[in-house]
Design a protein around this motif. Structure first.
Motif, short mmCIF file in Angstrom:
data_model
loop_
_atom_site.label_atom_id
_atom_site.label_comp_id
_atom_site.label_asym_id
_atom_site.label_seq_id
_atom_site.Cartn_x
_atom_site.Cartn_y
_atom_site.Cartn_z
N ILE A 130 0.68 -1.22 0.02
CA ILE A 130 -0.20 -0.07 0.12
C ILE A 130 0.89 1.29 0.09
O ILE A 130 0.55 2.15 -0.62
N ILE A 131 1.80 1.21 0.92
CA ILE A 131 2.69 2.56 0.75
C ILE A 131 3.34 2.65 -0.82
O ILE A 131 3.39 3.89 -1.07
N LEU A 132 3.91 1.37 -1.39
CA LEU A 132 4.38 1.79 -2.50
C LEU A 132 3.47 2.18 -3.66
O LEU A 132 3.73 2.95 -4.47
N ILE A 133 2.27 1.44 -3.69
CA ILE A 133 1.06 1.93 -4.61
C ILE A 133 0.91 3.29 -4.34
O ILE A 133 0.90 4.18 -5.44
N LEU A 134 0.54 3.89 -3.22
CA LEU A 134 0.25 5.50 -2.95
C LEU A 134 1.50 6.30 -3.34
O LEU A 134 1.03 7.18 -3.86
N GLY A 135 2.53 5.93 -3.01
CA GLY A 135 3.69 6.60 -3.30
C GLY A 135 3.91 6.82 -4.72
O GLY A 135 4.36 7.78 -5.24
N PHE A 136 3.63 5.89 -5.61
CA PHE A 136 3.75 5.66 -7.20
C PHE A 136 2.81 6.31 -7.79
O PHE A 136 2.72 6.50 -9.09
N VAL A 137 1.63 6.74 -7.04
CA VAL A 137 0.38 7.39 -7.72
C VAL A 137 0.49 8.70 -7.43
O VAL A 137 -0.30 9.35 -8.12
N ASP A 138 0.95 9.09 -6.53
CA ASP A 138 0.59 10.47 -5.85
C ASP A 138 2.06 11.44 -6.39
O ASP A 138 1.61 13.04 -6.06
N TRP A 139 2.85 10.89 -7.32
CA TRP A 139 4.03 11.90 -7.52
C TRP A 139 3.65 13.15 -8.71
O TRP A 139 4.43 14.09 -8.84
N PRO A 140 2.65 12.80 -9.52
CA PRO A 140 2.61 13.62 -10.81
C PRO A 140 2.06 15.12 -10.36
O PRO A 140 2.72 16.10 -10.98
N GLY A 141 1.63 15.44 -9.32
CA GLY A 141 1.18 16.83 -8.93
C GLY A 141 2.29 17.49 -8.42
O GLY A 141 2.65 18.63 -8.74
N ILE A 142 3.37 16.82 -7.76
CA ILE A 142 4.59 17.27 -7.14
C ILE A 142 5.43 17.57 -8.42
O ILE A 142 6.31 18.68 -8.52
N ALA A 143 5.38 16.68 -9.31
CA ALA A 143 6.24 16.89 -10.52
C ALA A 143 6.09 17.86 -11.35
O ALA A 143 6.88 18.86 -11.83
N ARG A 144 4.89 18.31 -11.58
CA ARG A 144 4.18 19.41 -12.40
C ARG A 144 4.55 20.89 -11.64
O ARG A 144 5.10 21.77 -12.03
N LEU A 145 4.58 20.62 -10.41
CA LEU A 145 4.64 21.84 -9.53
C LEU A 145 6.35 22.23 -9.42
O LEU A 145 6.44 23.43 -9.87
N VAL A 146 7.14 21.24 -9.30
CA VAL A 146 8.65 21.49 -9.49
C VAL A 146 9.00 21.89 -10.73
O VAL A 146 9.66 22.78 -10.96
N ARG A 147 8.44 21.34 -11.72
CA ARG A 147 8.74 21.70 -13.07
C ARG A 147 8.44 23.12 -13.42
O ARG A 147 9.25 24.24 -14.00
N GLY A 148 7.37 23.68 -12.80
CA GLY A 148 6.92 25.08 -13.22
C GLY A 148 7.64 26.04 -12.41
O GLY A 148 8.09 27.19 -12.94
N ASN A 149 8.27 25.72 -11.27
CA ASN A 149 9.09 26.61 -10.55
C ASN A 149 10.52 26.47 -11.17
O ASN A 149 11.11 27.57 -11.10
N VAL A 150 11.01 25.22 -11.43
CA VAL A 150 12.11 25.46 -12.16
C VAL A 150 12.34 26.09 -13.53
O VAL A 150 13.29 26.85 -13.67
N LEU A 151 11.35 25.98 -14.19
CA LEU A 151 11.26 26.75 -15.73
C LEU A 151 11.46 28.37 -15.23
O LEU A 151 12.07 28.94 -16.02
N SER A 152 10.77 28.73 -14.14
CA SER A 152 11.03 30.41 -13.91
C SER A 152 12.35 30.65 -13.27
O SER A 152 12.79 31.48 -13.63
N LEU A 153 12.82 29.66 -12.46
CA LEU A 153 14.19 29.80 -11.66
C LEU A 153 15.20 29.74 -12.65
O LEU A 153 16.33 30.35 -12.45
#
Length: 292
Positions: A154-177
């Motif tokens: 369950i830990i691995l399933i939730l960990g591998f399902v919840d990452w897209p939102g963080i990836a998009r957030l980080v990408r947007g910040n990196v593009l500006s930085l």
């Protein structure tokens, strides 16, 4: 004069002091933090403070709360209070570990996509869009039904399902930085890529990551409870808040034995609300544009 003195004091604050001062203004968040610390400490100290072994049959079946068993006993005579302490430990473990896994995956993919751009950005973002196009709860249920139910699955399933939102957030910040002068200066100076990504860019995007991670933590705990309630999560005899609620499917339990489902249900609500209040306060406290 007093107003000028106050402005001078604020101007001399460090960033951490400013964040703490802003956070304390959110009284609900401050109370929530205290509650979360108390409940987290109780969960960590469960082997010490639990009155009984959570799996031991120590009383009558479905016994009502009394002086010996403060929250009564469950259907097979186990102490509900002891199981509740251990269940909270499991649920917090699932939430924290799933959040760590999803955050690490999201941050790494977001850094790569945002900094390098081009083909890497296209591939990562199209894969991210594909994952996010599936209904979230359906994706979790399908993954949980494919793999054998259990704590670490369950830990691995939730960990591998919840990452897209963080990836998009980080990408947007990196593009500006990436377009700022201090990053361009590091590139011109020939600084190593590792230094630019993890010493310059990542610290400057840590605040939104931390805020987003609190929502992932609350969501992961809710998902664990839902999956365990459905029998696809943490399996008995290991106690979790979700599988403690599983017995509440009976009308008899719902109407005549409320001590079996109200404590775990209430604990889930309190934990999730407290985490969300803390996340909201952190968002405001870490906002560089805030004037408070």
């Amino acid at each position: 004069m007093q107003k000028e003195h106050k402005i001078t004091d604020i101007s001399r604050e460090s960033y951490l002091q400013t964040v703490m001062r802003r956070f304390r203004k959110h009284h609900l968040a401050a109370v929530s933090l205290v509650i979360l610390v108390i409940l987290g400490s109780a969960a960590l100290l469960a082997p010490v403070i639990a009155p009984y072994d959570p799996d031991a049959i120590v009383g009558s079946f479905s016994g009502a709360p009394n002086a010996q068993f403060w929250l009564g006993t469950d259907q097979i005579g186990r102490d509900v209070l002891s199981r509740l302490l251990y269940a909270m430990r499991i649920s917090l473990l699932v939430g924290v570990m799933a959040t760590l896994i999803s955050t690490v995956i999201g941050v790494v993919l977001g850094l790569i996509a945002g900094y390098f751009g081009g083909v890497a950005d296209m591939i990562i973002m199209r894969f991210t869009d594909m994952v996010m196009s599936f209904p979230y709860i359906l994706l979790v249920l399908v993954a949980a039904s494919i793999f054998k139910p259990g704590l670490w699955n369950i830990i691995l399933i939730l960990g591998f399902v919840d990452w897209p939102g963080i990836a998009r957030l980080v990408r947007g910040n990196v593009l500006s930085l990436r377009e700022t002068n201090f990053i361009k200066g590091n590139i011109v100076a020939g600084m190593p890529l590792r230094h630019i990504l993890f010493s310059e860019i990542l610290p400057n995007t840590a605040a939104p990551i931390l805020v987003y991670a609190t929502s992932v933590l609350a969501l992961s705990m809710l998902d664990e409870a839902a999956l365990s309630f459905l029998g696809l999560g943490v399996q008995p005899p290991t106690a979790s808040l979700g599988n403690m609620l599983n017995g509440a499917q009976s009308l008899t339990v719902l109407t005549k034995q409320p001590w079996l489902w109200i404590p775990p249900g209430l604990l889930i609500v309190v934990l999730v609300i407290a985490i969300n209040f803390i996340g909201d306060a952190l968002r405001d406290a870490l906002d560089p544009n805030s004037r408070n």
